[in-house]
Structures are given as structure tokens and as C-alpha cells.
Design a protein around this motif. Structure first.
Motif, mmCIF file in Angstrom:
data_model
loop_
_atom_site.group_PDB
_atom_site.id
_atom_site.type_symbol
_atom_site.label_atom_id
_atom_site.label_comp_id
_atom_site.label_asym_id
_atom_site.label_seq_id
_atom_site.Cartn_x
_atom_site.Cartn_y
_atom_site.Cartn_z
ATOM 1 N N PHE A 153 -33.586 21.543 -0.574
ATOM 2 C CA PHE A 153 -33.857 21.922 0.805
ATOM 3 C C PHE A 153 -33.550 23.393 1.081
ATOM 4 O O PHE A 153 -34.263 24.044 1.829
ATOM 5 N N THR A 154 -32.484 23.905 0.468
ATOM 6 C CA THR A 154 -32.077 25.277 0.788
ATOM 7 C C THR A 154 -33.065 26.322 0.302
ATOM 8 O O THR A 154 -33.175 27.380 0.903
ATOM 9 N N GLU A 155 -33.795 26.037 -0.770
ATOM 10 C CA GLU A 155 -34.754 27.034 -1.256
ATOM 11 C C GLU A 155 -35.931 27.190 -0.300
ATOM 12 O O GLU A 155 -36.639 28.191 -0.347
ATOM 13 N N ARG A 156 -36.140 26.221 0.561
ATOM 14 C CA ARG A 156 -37.233 26.295 1.536
ATOM 15 C C ARG A 156 -36.802 26.906 2.861
ATOM 16 O O ARG A 156 -37.628 27.102 3.744
ATOM 17 N N MET A 157 -35.507 27.188 2.984
ATOM 18 C CA MET A 157 -34.979 27.758 4.226
ATOM 19 C C MET A 157 -35.097 29.268 4.211
ATOM 20 O O MET A 157 -35.125 29.884 3.156
ATOM 21 N N GLY A 158 -35.084 29.827 5.398
ATOM 22 C CA GLY A 158 -35.038 31.274 5.525
ATOM 23 C C GLY A 158 -33.655 31.782 5.160
ATOM 24 O O GLY A 158 -32.694 31.018 5.083
ATOM 25 N N PRO A 159 -33.529 33.086 4.949
ATOM 26 C CA PRO A 159 -32.245 33.640 4.500
ATOM 27 C C PRO A 159 -31.094 33.408 5.478
ATOM 28 O O PRO A 159 -29.985 33.115 5.059
ATOM 29 N N ARG A 160 -31.344 33.535 6.775
ATOM 30 C CA ARG A 160 -30.263 33.351 7.746
ATOM 31 C C ARG A 160 -29.804 31.902 7.796
ATOM 32 O O ARG A 160 -28.603 31.625 7.816
ATOM 33 N N LEU A 161 -30.743 30.981 7.844
ATOM 34 C CA LEU A 161 -30.395 29.568 7.875
ATOM 35 C C LEU A 161 -29.677 29.163 6.591
ATOM 36 O O LEU A 161 -28.696 28.419 6.616
ATOM 37 N N ARG A 162 -30.140 29.680 5.465
ATOM 38 C CA ARG A 162 -29.507 29.392 4.175
ATOM 39 C C ARG A 162 -28.061 29.907 4.162
ATOM 40 O O ARG A 162 -27.162 29.240 3.656
ATOM 41 N N ALA A 163 -27.827 31.072 4.749
ATOM 42 C CA ALA A 163 -26.464 31.608 4.817
ATOM 43 C C ALA A 163 -25.579 30.716 5.683
ATOM 44 O O ALA A 163 -24.429 30.429 5.329
ATOM 45 N N TRP A 164 -26.106 30.260 6.810
ATOM 46 C CA TRP A 164 -25.323 29.388 7.690
ATOM 47 C C TRP A 164 -25.042 28.046 7.029
ATOM 48 O O TRP A 164 -23.938 27.504 7.153
ATOM 49 N N VAL A 165 -26.006 27.506 6.339
ATOM 50 C CA VAL A 165 -25.792 26.247 5.623
ATOM 51 C C VAL A 165 -24.742 26.442 4.535
ATOM 52 O O VAL A 165 -23.851 25.598 4.356
ATOM 53 N N ASP A 166 -24.811 27.556 3.830
ATOM 54 C CA ASP A 166 -23.815 27.867 2.800
ATOM 55 C C ASP A 166 -22.424 27.939 3.414
ATOM 56 O O ASP A 166 -21.461 27.380 2.874
ATOM 57 N N VAL A 167 -22.298 28.606 4.539
ATOM 58 C CA VAL A 167 -21.002 28.737 5.204
ATOM 59 C C VAL A 167 -20.490 27.370 5.662
ATOM 60 O O VAL A 167 -19.323 27.023 5.435
#
Length: 169
Positions: A76-90
Motif C-alpha cells: 500500500f505504501t508504494e502507491r501513496m504520495g510522499p507526504r502520506l507515506r511519511a505520515w504513515v511511516d511516522v
């Protein structure tokens, strides 16, 4: 701060590596003694299963995170935009930090209780129970702190410069 973490992580990984070498040596020696000499080494099973395997697992966890070698689900994360991916990572890192902090706290309480009660693992040798909790406390606490630090770095700088596998957000 990063150099302190890096030193602690590398030290934990080095100790874990030494424990792994000790496991290989002890299990190999025990196998030779058991099958060639008919006399196994009585304390090998307890030392490997209660102490060395625990140390290998927990003391290398923070260094494994720094190298990006933990299992990651990128479906799922590879399909996210960079900002959303950063928030999900956090968010996921904070959740993992809480889990490892609780683990370190619980293991610390168990360590103190075992130390206070003079608990021993009975087998061929009387092994102190508290010593088996020590790598869990140290490894889980270091990983929890590393995960929180990772979140701070991602939120403040957009990336964690200490990680060797760098994901661009």
C-alpha cells in the motif's frame, strides 16, 4: 545524538554476532560430544535457549532497523504520495515504539522481580533468570528510542539521516 545511537546499535549488533558465534560453537561441540563421545555437554541447551538466542534476537534489533532490514509491507505504501507515506511511516514507527517500550518496561519488571526473588532456571546448572531478561530490556528499549528518534527526524527534516536504507518522502 546519531553517533551515540549508531555506537549503541553497532555494539548491540556486535554482541549479538558474538553470541551467534558462541551458539554455533556450543551446538557444534555438543553435537560432537553427544554423537562421537556419547557424552553431551549438559548446560548447552539452557545457555543457548535462555540466554544466547535471546541476546541474538533483541540486541541486534535496533541495528537491523537502521539498515532497513526489518520486514516491510510496501503493497500500500508504494502507491501513496510522499507526504502520506511519511505520515504513515511516522505513525507506524510510533506504534512500534510504544510496543517495544511496553516490552522493555515489562521485561524490566520481570528482571527486577527475578533478581529480588533469587529465581534460577533449574537444569544441569542453576542459571539466574534475571540474566535472560537483560537483553530484552536493553534491545527493546534501544529500538523504542531509535523509533522515536526516527519519527522526530522524519517530521523535522523529512528523512532520517542515520538510516542506511533511505526512503524518499
Amino acid at each position: 545524538m546519531n553517533t551515540t545511537f549508531k555506537r549503541l546499535e553497532k555494539s548491540g549488533a556486535a554482541i549479538a554476532g558474538l553470541c551467534l558465534v558462541a551458539i554455533m560453537f556450543l551446538v557444534g561441540s555438543d553435537a560432537v560430544a553427544r554423537y562421537a563421545l556419547g557424552a553431551p555437554i549438559p548446560w548447552v541447551t539452557e545457555s543457548v535457549s535462555y540466554y544466547l538466542m535471546v541476546a541474538v534476537s533483541y540486541l541486534a534489533a535496533a541495528d537491523t532497523f537502521r539498515h532497513g532490514d526489518h520486514i516491510r509491507l510496501e503493497l500500500f505504501t508504494e502507491r501513496m504520495g510522499p507526504r502520506l507515506r511519511a505520515w504513515v511511516d511516522v505513525l507506524l514507527s510510533l506504534f512500534a515504539a510504544m510496543v517495544f517500550a511496553v516490552l522493555a518496561y515489562s521485561a524490566g519488571n520481570s528482571l527486577l522481580e527475578a533478581l529480588h526473588e533469587h529465581e534460577y532456571i533449574h537444569g544441569s546448572q542453576a542459571w539466574p533468570v534475571w540474566l535472560s531478561y537483560l537483553p530484552i530490556v536493553l534491545g527493546a528499549a534501544l529500538l523504542a528510542v531509535r523509533l522515536v528518534h526516527h519519527c522526530v527526524m522524519v517530521l523535522s527534516q523529512g528523512k532520517d539521516p542515520a538510516l542506511e536504507l533511505q526512503e524518499e518522502f
